[in-house]
Scaffold this motif. Structure first.
Motif, PDB file in Angstrom:
ATOM      1  N   ALA A   1      17.643 -11.686  33.084  1.00 29.04           N
ATOM      2  CA  ALA A   1      18.264 -12.743  32.283  1.00 29.04           C
ATOM      3  C   ALA A   1      19.768 -12.782  32.513  1.00 29.04           C
ATOM      4  CB  ALA A   1      17.942 -12.540  30.803  1.00 29.04           C
ATOM      5  N   LEU A   2      20.405 -11.619  32.584  1.00 21.53           N
ATOM      6  CA  LEU A   2      21.837 -11.581  32.872  1.00 21.53           C
ATOM      7  C   LEU A   2      22.121 -12.136  34.262  1.00 21.53           C
ATOM      8  CD1 LEU A   2      23.084  -8.171  31.406  1.00 21.53           C
ATOM      9  CD2 LEU A   2      23.510 -10.472  30.519  1.00 21.53           C
ATOM     10  N   GLU A   3      21.327 -11.720  35.235  1.00 22.31           N
ATOM     11  CA  GLU A   3      21.516 -12.207  36.604  1.00 22.31           C
ATOM     12  C   GLU A   3      21.376 -13.731  36.658  1.00 22.31           C
ATOM     13  OE1 GLU A   3      18.587  -9.907  38.698  1.00 22.31           O
ATOM     14  OE2 GLU A   3      19.667  -8.044  38.308  1.00 22.31           O
ATOM     15  N   ALA A   4      20.383 -14.278  35.949  1.00 22.07           N
ATOM     16  CA  ALA A   4      20.174 -15.726  35.928  1.00 22.07           C
ATOM     17  C   ALA A   4      21.363 -16.453  35.306  1.00 22.07           C
ATOM     18  CB  ALA A   4      18.891 -16.061  35.169  1.00 22.07           C
ATOM     19  N   ALA A   5      22.061 -15.769  34.399  1.00 24.65           N
ATOM     20  CA  ALA A   5      23.244 -16.347  33.756  1.00 24.65           C
ATOM     21  C   ALA A   5      24.512 -16.079  34.564  1.00 24.65           C
ATOM     22  CB  ALA A   5      23.395 -15.780  32.343  1.00 24.65           C
ATOM     23  N   GLY A   6      24.372 -15.422  35.709  1.00 18.86           N
ATOM     24  CA  GLY A   6      25.531 -15.147  36.562  1.00 18.86           C
ATOM     25  C   GLY A   6      26.369 -13.967  36.110  1.00 18.86           C
ATOM     26  N   VAL A   7      25.784 -13.078  35.328  1.00 18.33           N
ATOM     27  CA  VAL A   7      26.506 -11.907  34.819  1.00 18.33           C
ATOM     28  C   VAL A   7      26.121 -10.687  35.659  1.00 18.33           C
ATOM     29  CG1 VAL A   7      26.894 -10.390  32.837  1.00 18.33           C
ATOM     30  CG2 VAL A   7      26.580 -12.858  32.483  1.00 18.33           C
ATOM     31  N   ALA A   8      27.105 -10.108  36.315  1.00 18.85           N
ATOM     32  CA  ALA A   8      26.875  -8.913  37.130  1.00 18.85           C
ATOM     33  C   ALA A   8      26.658  -7.706  36.217  1.00 18.85           C
ATOM     34  CB  ALA A   8      28.071  -8.664  38.039  1.00 18.85           C
ATOM     35  N   HIS A   9      25.868  -6.763  36.704  1.00 20.96           N
ATOM     36  CA  HIS A   9      25.643  -5.527  35.939  1.00 20.96           C
ATOM     37  C   HIS A   9      25.461  -4.366  36.901  1.00 20.96           C
ATOM     38  CE1 HIS A   9      21.287  -5.410  36.802  1.00 20.96           C
ATOM     39  NE2 HIS A   9      21.335  -6.728  36.661  1.00 20.96           N
ATOM     40  N   GLU A  10      25.628  -3.183  36.368  1.00 20.42           N
ATOM     41  CA  GLU A  10      25.397  -1.977  37.154  1.00 20.42           C
ATOM     42  C   GLU A  10      23.896  -1.785  37.354  1.00 20.42           C
ATOM     43  OE1 GLU A  10      27.136   1.283  35.031  1.00 20.42           O
ATOM     44  OE2 GLU A  10      29.178   0.631  35.439  1.00 20.42           O
ATOM     45  N   PRO A  11      23.511  -0.941  38.290  1.00 20.24           N
ATOM     46  CA  PRO A  11      22.082  -0.640  38.447  1.00 20.24           C
ATOM     47  C   PRO A  11      21.522   0.020  37.186  1.00 20.24           C
ATOM     48  CG  PRO A  11      23.347   0.150  40.343  1.00 20.24           C
ATOM     49  CD  PRO A  11      24.342  -0.288  39.300  1.00 20.24           C
ATOM     50  N   ILE A  12      20.240  -0.156  36.987  1.00 21.66           N
ATOM     51  CA  ILE A  12      19.550   0.487  35.861  1.00 21.66           C
ATOM     52  C   ILE A  12      19.526   1.990  36.126  1.00 21.66           C
ATOM     53  CG2 ILE A  12      17.338   0.727  34.674  1.00 21.66           C
ATOM     54  CD1 ILE A  12      16.836  -2.264  35.363  1.00 21.66           C
ATOM     55  N   ARG A  13      19.873   2.750  35.085  1.00 24.62           N
ATOM     56  CA  ARG A  13      19.903   4.210  35.183  1.00 24.62           C
ATOM     57  C   ARG A  13      18.968   4.813  34.141  1.00 24.62           C
ATOM     58  NH1 ARG A  13      26.011   5.971  34.615  1.00 24.62           N
ATOM     59  NH2 ARG A  13      26.438   3.943  33.694  1.00 24.62           N
ATOM     60  N   LEU A  14      18.735   6.101  34.255  1.00 21.73           N
ATOM     61  CA  LEU A  14      17.913   6.836  33.302  1.00 21.73           C
ATOM     62  C   LEU A  14      18.801   7.802  32.530  1.00 21.73           C
ATOM     63  CD1 LEU A  14      14.975   7.395  32.357  1.00 21.73           C
ATOM     64  CD2 LEU A  14      14.942   9.252  34.033  1.00 21.73           C
ATOM     65  N   ASP A  15      18.721   7.757  31.202  1.00 20.32           N
ATOM     66  CA  ASP A  15      19.453   8.689  30.352  1.00 20.32           C
ATOM     67  C   ASP A  15      18.713  10.024  30.386  1.00 20.32           C
ATOM     68  OD1 ASP A  15      20.380  10.240  28.140  1.00 20.32           O
ATOM     69  OD2 ASP A  15      21.005   8.417  27.108  1.00 20.32           O
ATOM     70  N   ASP A  16      19.340  11.038  30.969  1.00 22.35           N
ATOM     71  CA  ASP A  16      18.699  12.345  31.114  1.00 22.35           C
ATOM     72  C   ASP A  16      18.343  12.979  29.776  1.00 22.35           C
ATOM     73  OD1 ASP A  16      18.930  12.157  33.871  1.00 22.35           O
ATOM     74  OD2 ASP A  16      20.817  13.266  33.936  1.00 22.35           O
ATOM     75  N   LEU A  17      19.106  12.666  28.746  1.00 20.49           N
ATOM     76  CA  LEU A  17      18.859  13.285  27.442  1.00 20.49           C
ATOM     77  C   LEU A  17      17.700  12.647  26.686  1.00 20.49           C
ATOM     78  CD1 LEU A  17      22.534  13.781  26.209  1.00 20.49           C
ATOM     79  CD2 LEU A  17      20.973  15.512  27.131  1.00 20.49           C
ATOM     80  N   THR A  18      17.558  11.322  26.801  1.00 21.04           N
ATOM     81  CA  THR A  18      16.544  10.614  26.005  1.00 21.04           C
ATOM     82  C   THR A  18      15.361  10.100  26.811  1.00 21.04           C
ATOM     83  OG1 THR A  18      17.582   8.457  26.278  1.00 21.04           O
ATOM     84  CG2 THR A  18      18.348   9.824  24.426  1.00 21.04           C
ATOM     85  N   GLY A  19      15.524  10.029  28.136  1.00 27.12           N
ATOM     86  CA  GLY A  19      14.474   9.479  28.971  1.00 27.12           C
ATOM     87  C   GLY A  19      14.414   7.957  28.932  1.00 27.12           C
TER      88      GLY A  19
END
Length: 131
Positions: A92-110
């Motif tokens: 949805a962000l990409e479709a709106a033209g909003v750049a974002h960082e890659p999806i990451r995994l929170d090591d503490l919470t999963g």
């Protein structure tokens, strides 16, 4: 001890009121509660509802000074929103033209998350809620 029950609101001062209003309503999907023009301050205040009961107060002021910041600066680090589906939110962000960082995994919470920025370069996070 205080009996704090929830976060009520987060206040943000923007540099371009119209641009930020569109971002927070059209891109992030916040609903307008109230919009007030304060002529004596040459300022707008936009109250926005965020799912879950929190609110964002979006303010405009003439020529607000920029806030110096870097990722590990003292003070508020970022504002995080919970989402049910992190891939759908990223799309949805990409479709709106909003750049974002890659999806990451929170090591503490999963849980998966990623960061992006609002029109004034404020760091925002989308965090995948528990299913």
């Amino acid at each position: 001890m205080l009996d704090i029950q929830a976060v009520h609101h987060i206040a943000i001062i923007c540099s371009d009121y119209g641009r930020s209003k569109r971002f927070y309503t059209e891109v992030l999907g916040c609903e307008v509660i109230a919009e007030t023009h304060r002529p004596g301050r040459d300022s707008w205040k936009l109250d926005l509802a965020v799912a879950g009961g929190c609110q964002i107060e979006l303010f405009s002021f003439p020529d607000p000074p920029p806030r110096p910041s870097r990722p590990e600066a003292q003070g508020l680090r970022h504002l995080a929103f919970a989402v049910a589906d992190i891939e759908r939110a990223a799309s949805a962000l990409e479709a709106a033209g909003v750049a974002h960082e890659p999806i990451r995994l929170d090591d503490l919470t999963g849980r998966r998350f990623f960061f992006f920025r609002d029109p004034d370069d404020l760091p925002l996070e989308l965090y995948e809620a528990a299913r």
